[in-house]
Write a protein that holds these residues in place. Structure first.
Motif, PDB file in Angstrom:
ATOM      1  N   PRO A   1      27.058  39.090  21.578  1.00  0.00           N
ATOM      2  CA  PRO A   1      28.125  39.066  22.581  1.00  0.00           C
ATOM      3  C   PRO A   1      29.198  37.993  22.355  1.00  0.00           C
ATOM      4  O   PRO A   1      30.370  38.237  22.635  1.00  0.00           O
ATOM      5  CB  PRO A   1      27.395  38.834  23.904  1.00  0.00           C
ATOM      6  N   ALA A   2      28.828  36.829  21.834  1.00  0.00           N
ATOM      7  CA  ALA A   2      29.838  35.783  21.637  1.00  0.00           C
ATOM      8  C   ALA A   2      30.853  36.219  20.588  1.00  0.00           C
ATOM      9  O   ALA A   2      32.061  35.997  20.724  1.00  0.00           O
ATOM     10  CB  ALA A   2      29.170  34.469  21.242  1.00  0.00           C
TER      11      ALA A   2
ATOM     12  N   HIS B   1      26.334  31.711  29.745  1.00  0.00           N
ATOM     13  CA  HIS B   1      26.683  30.452  29.094  1.00  0.00           C
ATOM     14  C   HIS B   1      27.225  30.690  27.682  1.00  0.00           C
ATOM     15  O   HIS B   1      28.258  30.147  27.285  1.00  0.00           O
ATOM     16  CB  HIS B   1      25.454  29.548  29.057  1.00  0.00           C
ATOM     17  N   LEU B   2      26.519  31.554  26.979  1.00  0.00           N
ATOM     18  CA  LEU B   2      26.884  31.900  25.598  1.00  0.00           C
ATOM     19  C   LEU B   2      28.329  32.396  25.497  1.00  0.00           C
ATOM     20  O   LEU B   2      29.087  32.000  24.617  1.00  0.00           O
ATOM     21  CB  LEU B   2      25.939  33.043  25.189  1.00  0.00           C
ATOM     22  N   VAL B   3      28.696  33.282  26.408  1.00  0.00           N
ATOM     23  CA  VAL B   3      30.037  33.875  26.366  1.00  0.00           C
ATOM     24  C   VAL B   3      31.072  32.897  26.921  1.00  0.00           C
ATOM     25  O   VAL B   3      32.148  32.731  26.341  1.00  0.00           O
ATOM     26  CB  VAL B   3      30.077  35.221  27.130  1.00  0.00           C
ATOM     27  N   ALA B   4      30.727  32.227  28.038  1.00  0.00           N
ATOM     28  CA  ALA B   4      31.695  31.311  28.663  1.00  0.00           C
ATOM     29  C   ALA B   4      32.108  30.210  27.687  1.00  0.00           C
ATOM     30  O   ALA B   4      33.262  29.782  27.671  1.00  0.00           O
ATOM     31  CB  ALA B   4      31.107  30.706  29.935  1.00  0.00           C
TER      32      ALA B   4
ATOM     33  N   VAL C   1      27.920  30.461  38.324  1.00  0.00           N
ATOM     34  CA  VAL C   1      29.081  29.573  38.158  1.00  0.00           C
ATOM     35  C   VAL C   1      28.675  28.332  37.367  1.00  0.00           C
ATOM     36  O   VAL C   1      29.390  27.890  36.464  1.00  0.00           O
ATOM     37  CB  VAL C   1      29.679  29.186  39.526  1.00  0.00           C
ATOM     38  N   LYS C   2      27.493  27.810  37.678  1.00  0.00           N
ATOM     39  CA  LYS C   2      27.020  26.620  36.946  1.00  0.00           C
ATOM     40  C   LYS C   2      26.807  26.925  35.466  1.00  0.00           C
ATOM     41  O   LYS C   2      26.958  26.056  34.620  1.00  0.00           O
ATOM     42  CB  LYS C   2      25.739  26.085  37.584  1.00  0.00           C
ATOM     43  N   ALA C   3      26.467  28.176  35.168  1.00  0.00           N
ATOM     44  CA  ALA C   3      26.271  28.566  33.767  1.00  0.00           C
ATOM     45  C   ALA C   3      27.606  28.783  33.053  1.00  0.00           C
ATOM     46  O   ALA C   3      27.629  29.014  31.842  1.00  0.00           O
ATOM     47  CB  ALA C   3      25.423  29.828  33.696  1.00  0.00           C
ATOM     48  N   GLY C   4      28.716  28.737  33.809  1.00  0.00           N
ATOM     49  CA  GLY C   4      30.023  28.840  33.161  1.00  0.00           C
ATOM     50  C   GLY C   4      30.904  29.986  33.609  1.00  0.00           C
ATOM     51  O   GLY C   4      32.028  30.124  33.139  1.00  0.00           O
ATOM     52  N   ALA C   5      30.408  30.834  34.518  1.00  0.00           N
ATOM     53  CA  ALA C   5      31.234  31.968  34.963  1.00  0.00           C
ATOM     54  C   ALA C   5      32.390  31.470  35.822  1.00  0.00           C
ATOM     55  O   ALA C   5      32.244  30.525  36.587  1.00  0.00           O
ATOM     56  CB  ALA C   5      30.388  32.954  35.758  1.00  0.00           C
ATOM     57  N   ASP C   6      33.544  32.133  35.659  1.00  0.00           N
ATOM     58  CA  ASP C   6      34.707  31.803  36.488  1.00  0.00           C
ATOM     59  C   ASP C   6      34.689  32.607  37.771  1.00  0.00           C
ATOM     60  O   ASP C   6      35.265  32.212  38.775  1.00  0.00           O
ATOM     61  CB  ASP C   6      35.996  32.142  35.728  1.00  0.00           C
TER      62      ASP C   6
END
Lengths: 263, 205
Positions: A165-166, A200-203, A226-231
């Motif tokens: 995915p990244a 996290h990987l994608v964010a 959100v903490k894992a990086g989602a907007d």
């Protein structure tokens, strides 16, 4: 202060709203046109409609439209857009710039593309050029392999691509994706929370907003996303099966210190 | 009942704006020619896309003269939304320098935010009311509205600025007005309660 967006994803199959589990079990939960007004009154920040019907399943009743396979969904889109005064994204079986144009003409603000984008990345570029990158959302459906590694799937979770995915996220952004909607197929309908590692990987590699989807069962799952990086955080089933799911989600997010919009 | 012309110049989603105006009880129609425009008592210039392309389209479709007559001579209420607001400026700087309509002195520049801040600025953010006249009269002092943009208008004359917004540590102009001409950087048609209130004000001025 920019708010963290809460986004319901409404799944459509052959013209009806459905709930989904692991991309394979679908159960009818309502009529999209009857429910549109109610969804628009929710305390949420955008609406995403994904048409997960198989190709051609709408053609049975109508054959008088220029863009045959799109005609029936476009009627639904047009109806839901009439009372939708927040951003509206439409996705499902979009394969050409003309398909996109039909969506915008019928009231969409953004289009979500998945299989079409993966198979023809030029579609992202052409769409972004014609309608602006902000209007092009690339959906990335992901499954974990037995060894735990993530792999992108297309065609409604039926076709493995062998791509992580990244890597695909970076390419999609280079082609002009304005947002990424990242969904875990394994978590779909399980209510055990997002695949945080995936988010996290994608964010980490994304320069555009990342929307997390798949697995929300409790409001705390949004905060974890959100903490894992989602907007932005999205969910489907929880909006149909919990009372006041919109308001209570916002309350939980605010309590955890996130900036959310209250109406 | 008021009649609003939505200027069609091949940039952006006219349908959302029309849906919002219709729910507010106005008659809204898509104007493709100068004759269409003359049937309206108000006009909205929406728009999504790049500054240069938009100006090129306005010129090619013969809109520049008629719009200027409508707003600047006949003094009929005129609202620019998002890119439509930016086009009211003297100059745009997206993909090279381009001349705008020039109704408001100032330049449209890329948002001056640190590199780690995501651009476009996309999502719900506060409009702080600087002057509660015209469009923002009766609107909450901090109305949360929906934004999608990478560029913003920098006004030469601060008196035209009625609303501002903060993003990534910088403050940019989100609402401008002078007499009968208004501009909103956000999308009122997609900003639910507050957005509809702002559009309602536009139908009343």
């Amino acid at each position: 202060m920019l708010r963290t967006r809460l986004i319901p994803v409404l799944l459509l199959q052959n013209g009806l709203l459905v709930r989904s589990e692991s991309f394979s079990i679908h159960q009818v939960v309502g009529n999209p046109i009857h429910e549109a007004k109610r969804f628009n009154e929710w305390n949420v920040d955008e609406l995403v409609y994904l048409d997960i019907s198989r190709d051609g399943s709408y053609d049975l009743r109508r054959d008088d439209h220029k863009v045959k396979s799109m005609s029936e969904p476009m009627k639904i889109l047009e109806e839901v857009s009439k009372t939708c005064f927040m951003p509206l994204t439409w996705g499902g079986r979009i394969r050409t710039v003309e398909d996109m144009r039909q969506c915008f003409l019928h009231g969409a603000d953004k289009v979500a593309i998945n299989t079409g984008a993966f198979k023809t990345p030029q579609l992202i570029r052409d769409g972004a050029r014609a309608f602006g990158a902000q209007a092009i959302v690339v959906c990335i459906d992901v499954k974990r392999r037995p060894d735990g590694r993530h792999e992108v799937y297309v065609d409604g979770g039926r076709e493995a691509t062998g791509v992580d995915p990244a890597t695909w996220a970076k390419q999609a952004i280079e082609h002009g994706a304005g947002e990424l909607l990242v969904q875990s197929i394994d978590r779909d309908g399980t209510a055990v929370g997002y695949d945080l590692e995936l988010i996290h990987l994608v964010a980490q590699v994304s320069s555009v907003p990342v929307i997390a989807l798949g697995g929300v069962g409790r409001y705390e799952n949004y905060v974890e996303g959100v903490k894992a990086g989602a907007d932005a955080v999205a969910a489907a089933n929880i909006f149909h099966f919990k009372e006041l799911s919109d308001r209570n989600a916002k309350r939980t997010m605010a309590k955890a210190g996130l900036q959310v919009r209250t109406t | 009942m008021t009649t609003v012309a939505l200027i069609d110049y091949g940039m952006g989603n006219l349908r959302s704006v029309r849906n919002a105006l219709e729910i507010l009880g106005a008659t809204a129609f898509i104007a493709s020619t100068e004759a269409d425009l003359q049937r309206a008592d108000r006009a909205i210039l929406p728009g999504v896309g790049a500054f240069g392309d938009a100006m090129k389209n306005l010129h090619e479709r013969g809109w520049v003269g008629p719009l200027t007559t409508f707003a600047m001579e006949q003094k009929k209420p005129f609202l620019g939304i998002c890119l439509g607001m930016q086009l009211l400026a003297t100059t745009g700087t997206e993909f090279g320098e381009h001349k705008g309509l020039g109704w408001f002195d100032g330049v449209v520049r890329k948002l001056a935010v640190p590199v780690e801040i995501r651009v476009p600025h996309m999502g719900w953010n506060d409009v702080t009311v600087v002057q509660s006249t015209g469009l923002l009269q009766g609107v909450a002092p901090r109305a949360t509205c929906y934004f999608v943009h990478s560029f913003a208008f920098e006004a030469t004359d601060a008196s035209v600025v009625t609303g501002t917004t903060e993003y990534g540590g910088t403050t940019f102009v989100s609402v401008i007005e002078r007499e009968n001409v208004f501009g909103a950087q956000f999308h009122p048609e997609k900003s639910q309660k507050h957005g509809l209130a702002i559009l309602k004000r536009f139908l009343e001025v």
